[in-house]
Motif scaffolding. Structure first.
Motif, PDB file in Angstrom:
ATOM      1  N   LYS A 119       0.453  11.418  23.245  1.00  0.00           N
ATOM      2  CA  LYS A 119       0.893  12.824  24.160  1.00  0.00           C
ATOM      3  C   LYS A 119       1.356  13.490  22.599  1.00  0.00           C
ATOM      4  CE  LYS A 119       1.972  12.271  28.931  1.00  0.00           C
ATOM      5  NZ  LYS A 119       2.295  12.860  29.647  1.00  0.00           N
ATOM      6  N   ARG A 120       2.817  12.813  22.058  1.00  0.00           N
ATOM      7  CA  ARG A 120       2.969  13.730  20.166  1.00  0.00           C
ATOM      8  C   ARG A 120       2.648  12.945  19.221  1.00  0.00           C
ATOM      9  NH1 ARG A 120       8.587  13.002  23.276  1.00  0.00           N
ATOM     10  NH2 ARG A 120       8.127  15.304  24.923  1.00  0.00           N
ATOM     11  N   ALA A 121       2.274  11.817  19.478  1.00  0.00           N
ATOM     12  CA  ALA A 121       1.954  11.438  17.828  1.00  0.00           C
ATOM     13  C   ALA A 121       0.594  10.442  18.097  1.00  0.00           C
ATOM     14  CB  ALA A 121       3.069  10.035  17.628  1.00  0.00           C
ATOM     15  N   ARG A 122      -0.284   9.939  16.514  1.00  0.00           N
ATOM     16  CA  ARG A 122      -1.106   9.273  16.459  1.00  0.00           C
ATOM     17  C   ARG A 122      -0.913   7.791  15.225  1.00  0.00           C
ATOM     18  NH1 ARG A 122      -4.766  11.769  12.968  1.00  0.00           N
ATOM     19  NH2 ARG A 122      -3.994  10.988  11.425  1.00  0.00           N
ATOM     20  N   TRP A 123      -1.823   6.982  16.196  1.00  0.00           N
ATOM     21  CA  TRP A 123      -0.122   5.314  15.463  1.00  0.00           C
ATOM     22  C   TRP A 123      -2.432   5.261  15.086  1.00  0.00           C
ATOM     23  CZ3 TRP A 123       4.626   4.244  15.612  1.00  0.00           C
ATOM     24  CH2 TRP A 123       5.833   4.698  16.729  1.00  0.00           C
ATOM     25  N   THR A 124      -1.659   4.506  13.527  1.00  0.00           N
ATOM     26  CA  THR A 124      -2.610   3.786  13.219  1.00  0.00           C
ATOM     27  C   THR A 124      -2.469   2.353  12.657  1.00  0.00           C
ATOM     28  OG1 THR A 124      -4.527   5.991  12.695  1.00  0.00           O
ATOM     29  CG2 THR A 124      -4.763   3.868  11.620  1.00  0.00           C
ATOM     30  N   LEU A 125      -2.485   1.430  13.154  1.00  0.00           N
ATOM     31  CA  LEU A 125      -2.521  -0.051  12.194  1.00  0.00           C
ATOM     32  C   LEU A 125      -3.710  -0.331  11.433  1.00  0.00           C
ATOM     33  CD1 LEU A 125      -0.112  -2.456  12.039  1.00  0.00           C
ATOM     34  CD2 LEU A 125      -1.487  -3.424  14.053  1.00  0.00           C
ATOM     35  N   TYR A 126      -2.894  -0.710   9.909  1.00  0.00           N
ATOM     36  CA  TYR A 126      -4.149  -1.220   9.638  1.00  0.00           C
ATOM     37  C   TYR A 126      -3.814  -2.063   8.383  1.00  0.00           C
ATOM     38  CZ  TYR A 126      -1.569   1.447   6.054  1.00  0.00           C
ATOM     39  OH  TYR A 126      -0.526   1.567   4.999  1.00  0.00           O
ATOM     40  N   LEU A 127      -4.901  -2.637   8.077  1.00  0.00           N
ATOM     41  CA  LEU A 127      -5.448  -3.892   7.085  1.00  0.00           C
ATOM     42  C   LEU A 127      -5.412  -3.654   5.730  1.00  0.00           C
ATOM     43  CD1 LEU A 127      -4.200  -6.927   5.544  1.00  0.00           C
ATOM     44  CD2 LEU A 127      -5.752  -8.118   7.161  1.00  0.00           C
ATOM     45  N   ASP A 128      -5.483  -3.144   4.493  1.00  0.00           N
ATOM     46  CA  ASP A 128      -6.385  -2.861   3.386  1.00  0.00           C
ATOM     47  C   ASP A 128      -6.382  -4.164   3.150  1.00  0.00           C
ATOM     48  OD1 ASP A 128      -7.222  -0.006   3.942  1.00  0.00           O
ATOM     49  OD2 ASP A 128      -4.856   0.249   3.431  1.00  0.00           O
ATOM     50  N   VAL A 129      -7.433  -4.606   2.195  1.00  0.00           N
ATOM     51  CA  VAL A 129      -7.595  -5.277   0.692  1.00  0.00           C
ATOM     52  C   VAL A 129      -8.565  -4.466  -0.483  1.00  0.00           C
ATOM     53  CG1 VAL A 129      -8.935  -8.057   0.685  1.00  0.00           C
ATOM     54  CG2 VAL A 129      -8.041  -6.950   3.057  1.00  0.00           C
ATOM     55  N   MET A 130      -7.300  -4.889  -1.174  1.00  0.00           N
ATOM     56  CA  MET A 130      -8.319  -4.132  -2.349  1.00  0.00           C
ATOM     57  C   MET A 130      -8.715  -5.632  -2.995  1.00  0.00           C
ATOM     58  SD  MET A 130      -5.272  -1.451  -3.814  1.00  0.00           S
ATOM     59  CE  MET A 130      -6.107  -1.967  -5.839  1.00  0.00           C
ATOM     60  N   ASN A 131      -9.678  -5.497  -3.933  1.00  0.00           N
ATOM     61  CA  ASN A 131     -10.319  -6.724  -4.696  1.00  0.00           C
ATOM     62  C   ASN A 131     -10.508  -7.637  -3.875  1.00  0.00           C
ATOM     63  OD1 ASN A 131     -11.578  -7.723  -6.858  1.00  0.00           O
ATOM     64  ND2 ASN A 131     -10.209  -8.281  -7.900  1.00  0.00           N
ATOM     65  N   ALA A 132     -11.420  -7.536  -2.829  1.00  0.00           N
ATOM     66  CA  ALA A 132     -11.455  -8.443  -1.833  1.00  0.00           C
ATOM     67  C   ALA A 132     -12.439  -9.919  -1.892  1.00  0.00           C
ATOM     68  CB  ALA A 132     -12.206  -8.120  -0.358  1.00  0.00           C
ATOM     69  N   MET A 133     -13.203  -9.228  -3.062  1.00  0.00           N
ATOM     70  CA  MET A 133     -14.025 -10.743  -3.732  1.00  0.00           C
ATOM     71  C   MET A 133     -12.938 -11.344  -4.592  1.00  0.00           C
ATOM     72  SD  MET A 133     -18.090  -8.755  -3.630  1.00  0.00           S
ATOM     73  CE  MET A 133     -17.259  -8.252  -4.995  1.00  0.00           C
ATOM     74  N   ASN A 134     -12.027 -11.329  -4.768  1.00  0.00           N
ATOM     75  CA  ASN A 134     -11.475 -11.458  -5.360  1.00  0.00           C
ATOM     76  C   ASN A 134     -12.259 -11.821  -7.554  1.00  0.00           C
ATOM     77  OD1 ASN A 134      -8.952 -12.923  -7.839  1.00  0.00           O
ATOM     78  ND2 ASN A 134      -9.653 -14.555  -6.473  1.00  0.00           N
ATOM     79  N   THR A 135     -12.644 -10.797  -7.908  1.00  0.00           N
ATOM     80  CA  THR A 135     -13.312 -10.358  -9.052  1.00  0.00           C
ATOM     81  C   THR A 135     -12.906 -10.171 -10.414  1.00  0.00           C
ATOM     82  OG1 THR A 135     -14.980  -8.424  -7.498  1.00  0.00           O
ATOM     83  CG2 THR A 135     -15.290  -9.066 -10.091  1.00  0.00           C
ATOM     84  N   LYS A 136     -12.820 -11.062 -11.036  1.00  0.00           N
ATOM     85  CA  LYS A 136     -11.928 -11.161 -11.724  1.00  0.00           C
ATOM     86  C   LYS A 136     -12.234 -10.201 -12.728  1.00  0.00           C
ATOM     87  CE  LYS A 136     -10.571 -15.201 -11.720  1.00  0.00           C
ATOM     88  NZ  LYS A 136     -10.079 -15.371 -10.199  1.00  0.00           N
ATOM     89  N   ASN A 137     -12.158  -9.041 -13.006  1.00  0.00           N
ATOM     90  CA  ASN A 137     -12.140  -8.127 -14.630  1.00  0.00           C
ATOM     91  C   ASN A 137     -11.641  -7.853 -15.013  1.00  0.00           C
ATOM     92  OD1 ASN A 137     -14.942  -6.038 -13.508  1.00  0.00           O
ATOM     93  ND2 ASN A 137     -12.819  -6.147 -11.604  1.00  0.00           N
ATOM     94  N   TRP A 138     -12.347  -8.144 -16.545  1.00  0.00           N
ATOM     95  CA  TRP A 138     -10.685  -8.072 -17.989  1.00  0.00           C
ATOM     96  C   TRP A 138     -10.342  -6.445 -17.842  1.00  0.00           C
ATOM     97  CZ3 TRP A 138     -11.312 -11.251 -22.279  1.00  0.00           C
ATOM     98  CH2 TRP A 138     -12.551 -12.086 -22.473  1.00  0.00           C
ATOM     99  N   VAL A 139      -9.055  -6.606 -18.636  1.00  0.00           N
ATOM    100  CA  VAL A 139      -8.368  -5.032 -18.893  1.00  0.00           C
ATOM    101  C   VAL A 139      -8.310  -5.148 -19.657  1.00  0.00           C
ATOM    102  CG1 VAL A 139      -7.213  -5.048 -16.479  1.00  0.00           C
ATOM    103  CG2 VAL A 139      -6.170  -6.438 -17.730  1.00  0.00           C
ATOM    104  N   GLN A 140      -7.874  -6.308 -20.935  1.00  0.00           N
ATOM    105  CA  GLN A 140      -7.456  -6.058 -22.425  1.00  0.00           C
ATOM    106  C   GLN A 140      -8.253  -7.010 -23.285  1.00  0.00           C
ATOM    107  OE1 GLN A 140      -3.079  -6.343 -22.272  1.00  0.00           O
ATOM    108  NE2 GLN A 140      -2.862  -8.192 -22.765  1.00  0.00           N
ATOM    109  N   VAL A 141      -8.008  -7.449 -24.680  1.00  0.00           N
ATOM    110  CA  VAL A 141      -8.267  -8.153 -25.539  1.00  0.00           C
ATOM    111  C   VAL A 141      -6.882  -9.097 -25.905  1.00  0.00           C
ATOM    112  CG1 VAL A 141      -9.572  -8.477 -28.013  1.00  0.00           C
ATOM    113  CG2 VAL A 141      -9.965  -6.222 -26.021  1.00  0.00           C
TER     114      VAL A 141
END
Length: 168
Positions: A119-141
């Motif tokens: 009646k007074r609120a909307r509740w959202t329970l969530y699970l986010d997964v960043m980089n779900a494939m565990n990709t090994k991306n380069w960031v620096q040399v």
């Protein structure tokens, strides 16, 4: 240093209708800098970038969504090793500015959520997964001590995030 950049973007959206919502973005661009060293790509030059986002509404107020990103690798300046016999050590000698690129960057992020409406609120329970494939991306040399091999320094690992959102 002076520079110029040119590019374009296409954005396609599927309006929320029924159980699916999504969009696609494609960008093509080029940035060049000119200085005493000649003409070279800008430090953040990304000739191609694409993102796909989609969400499915499931029964009982569940939702699953995801985002996939694919971009050109960022430019970097290679370093070549030269042995200095006088000091008995390896020294790095810079190559042409931004003449090399990291491999393609790609990442998948996913989310599952469940919403309850009161009646007074909307509740959202969530699970986010960043980089779900565990990709090994380069960031620096980074190089080994004689500059003969690149050492890999990667982007984020898989990062799960459990949360609760309350909207009044």
């Amino acid at each position: 240093v002076t520079g110029r950049a040119i590019g374009g973007e296409v954005f396609l959206r599927y309006r929320p209708a029924g159980v699916f919502f999504g969009w696609l973005s494609l960008t093509v661009s080029k940035s060049l800098r000119t200085g005493d060293e000649g003409t070279f790509p800008g430090a953040y030059d990304v000739p191609f970038a694409g993102t796909v986002v989609g969400a499915f509404k499931l029964p009982r107020s569940w939702c699953i969504s995801g985002k996939y990103t694919l971009t050109s690798g960022m430019p970097y300046t290679p370093i070549h090793g030269a042995y200095d016999a006088e000091y008995d050590q390896w020294r790095g000698i810079s190559g042409d500015i931004h003449s090399e690129r990291f491999p393609l960057f790609h990442q998948l992020d996913v989310r599952v959520d469940k919403t309850w409406t009161g009646k007074r609120a909307r509740w959202t329970l969530y699970l986010d997964v960043m980089n779900a494939m565990n990709t090994k991306n380069w960031v620096q040399v980074s190089y080994n001590r004689n500059y003969q091999r690149l050492e890999q320094e990667f982007w984020i690992p898989i990062i799960p995030n459990l949360g609760l959102e309350v909207a009044f």
